[in-house]
Design a protein around this motif. Structure first.
Motif, PDB file in Angstrom:
ATOM      1  N   ASN A 185      59.268 -24.692  -0.914  1.00  0.00           N
ATOM      2  CA  ASN A 185      58.294 -25.765  -0.720  1.00  0.00           C
ATOM      3  C   ASN A 185      58.908 -27.143  -0.942  1.00  0.00           C
ATOM      4  O   ASN A 185      58.453 -28.117  -0.348  1.00  0.00           O
ATOM      5  CB  ASN A 185      57.075 -25.535  -1.603  1.00  0.00           C
ATOM      6  CG  ASN A 185      56.172 -24.483  -1.018  1.00  0.00           C
ATOM      7  OD1 ASN A 185      55.546 -24.697   0.000  1.00  0.00           O
ATOM      8  ND2 ASN A 185      56.130 -23.326  -1.646  1.00  0.00           N
ATOM      9  N   ILE A 240      43.280 -25.334   0.425  1.00  0.00           N
ATOM     10  CA  ILE A 240      44.603 -25.667   0.926  1.00  0.00           C
ATOM     11  C   ILE A 240      44.554 -27.071   1.522  1.00  0.00           C
ATOM     12  O   ILE A 240      43.671 -27.381   2.318  1.00  0.00           O
ATOM     13  CB  ILE A 240      45.055 -24.656   2.009  1.00  0.00           C
ATOM     14  CG1 ILE A 240      45.044 -23.239   1.467  1.00  0.00           C
ATOM     15  CG2 ILE A 240      46.429 -25.022   2.558  1.00  0.00           C
ATOM     16  CD1 ILE A 240      46.043 -22.973   0.381  1.00  0.00           C
ATOM     17  N   CYS A 299      52.452 -27.628  -3.650  1.00  0.00           N
ATOM     18  CA  CYS A 299      52.991 -26.282  -3.893  1.00  0.00           C
ATOM     19  C   CYS A 299      54.360 -26.319  -4.551  1.00  0.00           C
ATOM     20  O   CYS A 299      54.678 -25.442  -5.344  1.00  0.00           O
ATOM     21  CB  CYS A 299      53.078 -25.505  -2.578  1.00  0.00           C
ATOM     22  SG  CYS A 299      51.495 -24.908  -2.000  1.00  0.00           S
ATOM     23  N   ILE A 329      47.780 -26.583  -3.052  1.00  0.00           N
ATOM     24  CA  ILE A 329      46.728 -25.634  -3.413  1.00  0.00           C
ATOM     25  C   ILE A 329      45.917 -26.296  -4.513  1.00  0.00           C
ATOM     26  O   ILE A 329      46.464 -26.669  -5.550  1.00  0.00           O
ATOM     27  CB  ILE A 329      47.322 -24.296  -3.892  1.00  0.00           C
ATOM     28  CG1 ILE A 329      48.145 -23.649  -2.787  1.00  0.00           C
ATOM     29  CG2 ILE A 329      46.221 -23.365  -4.365  1.00  0.00           C
ATOM     30  CD1 ILE A 329      48.855 -22.385  -3.187  1.00  0.00           C
ATOM     31  N   PHE A 334      48.859 -21.491   4.152  1.00  0.00           N
ATOM     32  CA  PHE A 334      49.064 -20.732   2.916  1.00  0.00           C
ATOM     33  C   PHE A 334      50.178 -19.708   3.120  1.00  0.00           C
ATOM     34  O   PHE A 334      51.040 -19.535   2.253  1.00  0.00           O
ATOM     35  CB  PHE A 334      47.771 -20.046   2.488  1.00  0.00           C
ATOM     36  CG  PHE A 334      47.916 -19.215   1.251  1.00  0.00           C
ATOM     37  CD1 PHE A 334      48.054 -19.820   0.009  1.00  0.00           C
ATOM     38  CD2 PHE A 334      47.942 -17.836   1.315  1.00  0.00           C
ATOM     39  CE1 PHE A 334      48.205 -19.065  -1.142  1.00  0.00           C
ATOM     40  CE2 PHE A 334      48.090 -17.069   0.173  1.00  0.00           C
ATOM     41  CZ  PHE A 334      48.221 -17.690  -1.053  1.00  0.00           C
ATOM     42  N   ALA A 363      44.029 -23.134   7.400  1.00  0.00           N
ATOM     43  CA  ALA A 363      44.359 -23.043   5.979  1.00  0.00           C
ATOM     44  C   ALA A 363      45.103 -21.748   5.678  1.00  0.00           C
ATOM     45  O   ALA A 363      46.056 -21.745   4.889  1.00  0.00           O
ATOM     46  CB  ALA A 363      43.088 -23.127   5.140  1.00  0.00           C
ATOM     47  N   PHE A 364      44.703 -20.654   6.320  1.00  0.00           N
ATOM     48  CA  PHE A 364      45.370 -19.371   6.110  1.00  0.00           C
ATOM     49  C   PHE A 364      46.824 -19.426   6.589  1.00  0.00           C
ATOM     50  O   PHE A 364      47.725 -18.936   5.896  1.00  0.00           O
ATOM     51  CB  PHE A 364      44.602 -18.266   6.838  1.00  0.00           C
ATOM     52  CG  PHE A 364      45.198 -16.906   6.671  1.00  0.00           C
ATOM     53  CD1 PHE A 364      45.124 -16.248   5.456  1.00  0.00           C
ATOM     54  CD2 PHE A 364      45.848 -16.289   7.723  1.00  0.00           C
ATOM     55  CE1 PHE A 364      45.682 -14.998   5.293  1.00  0.00           C
ATOM     56  CE2 PHE A 364      46.409 -15.037   7.575  1.00  0.00           C
ATOM     57  CZ  PHE A 364      46.320 -14.389   6.357  1.00  0.00           C
ATOM     58  N   ILE A 376      52.298 -29.035   1.500  1.00  0.00           N
ATOM     59  CA  ILE A 376      51.166 -28.134   1.389  1.00  0.00           C
ATOM     60  C   ILE A 376      50.750 -28.112  -0.070  1.00  0.00           C
ATOM     61  O   ILE A 376      51.589 -28.040  -0.968  1.00  0.00           O
ATOM     62  CB  ILE A 376      51.554 -26.722   1.862  1.00  0.00           C
ATOM     63  CG1 ILE A 376      52.067 -26.775   3.297  1.00  0.00           C
ATOM     64  CG2 ILE A 376      50.377 -25.770   1.738  1.00  0.00           C
ATOM     65  CD1 ILE A 376      52.706 -25.491   3.779  1.00  0.00           C
TER      66      ILE A 376
END
Length: 98
Positions: free
Chosen positions: A64, A3, A82, A77, A27, A23-24, A75
């Motif tokens: 997003n 991320i 995203c 990935i 996400f 990061a979690f 953000i």
């Protein structure tokens, strides 16, 4: 790093620097519309479940886009923003390519 975050807001950058938790959380922020769409659909039965599954990537892509261009929080990935990733996946799912 799976991320990635690009923003001018220092508090969000500090939050992203927390190992695993940062990061979690980002996400989860990027994927926020998916569980909300399922919850709202189950409460009010607005759409057919197949339509919800088909459009959740498009709605997440639009979410997003708003984060990136409205709030200036990008953000990514695997270094792919995203908003690009989910819009492309959503378009492919909508025209049944995947």
């Amino acid at each position: 790093m799976i991320i990635t975050l690009k923003t001018q807001k220092e508090s969000l950058n500090k939050l992203m620097d927390i190992p695993l938790l940062g990061a979690f959380l980002f996400f989860l922020l990027a994927m926020l519309p998916v569980p909300l769409l399922f919850i709202v659909n189950s409460l009010f039965d607005l759409m057919d479940n197949a339509l919800v599954e088909k459009t959740n990537a498009l709605i997440t892509g639009v979410w997003n886009v708003l984060l990136t261009f409205g709030l200036r929080i990008q953000i990514g990935i695997f270094f792919i923003p995203c908003w690009i990733l989910f819009l492309v996946i959503g378009i492919f799912r909508y025209i049944k390519l995947s």
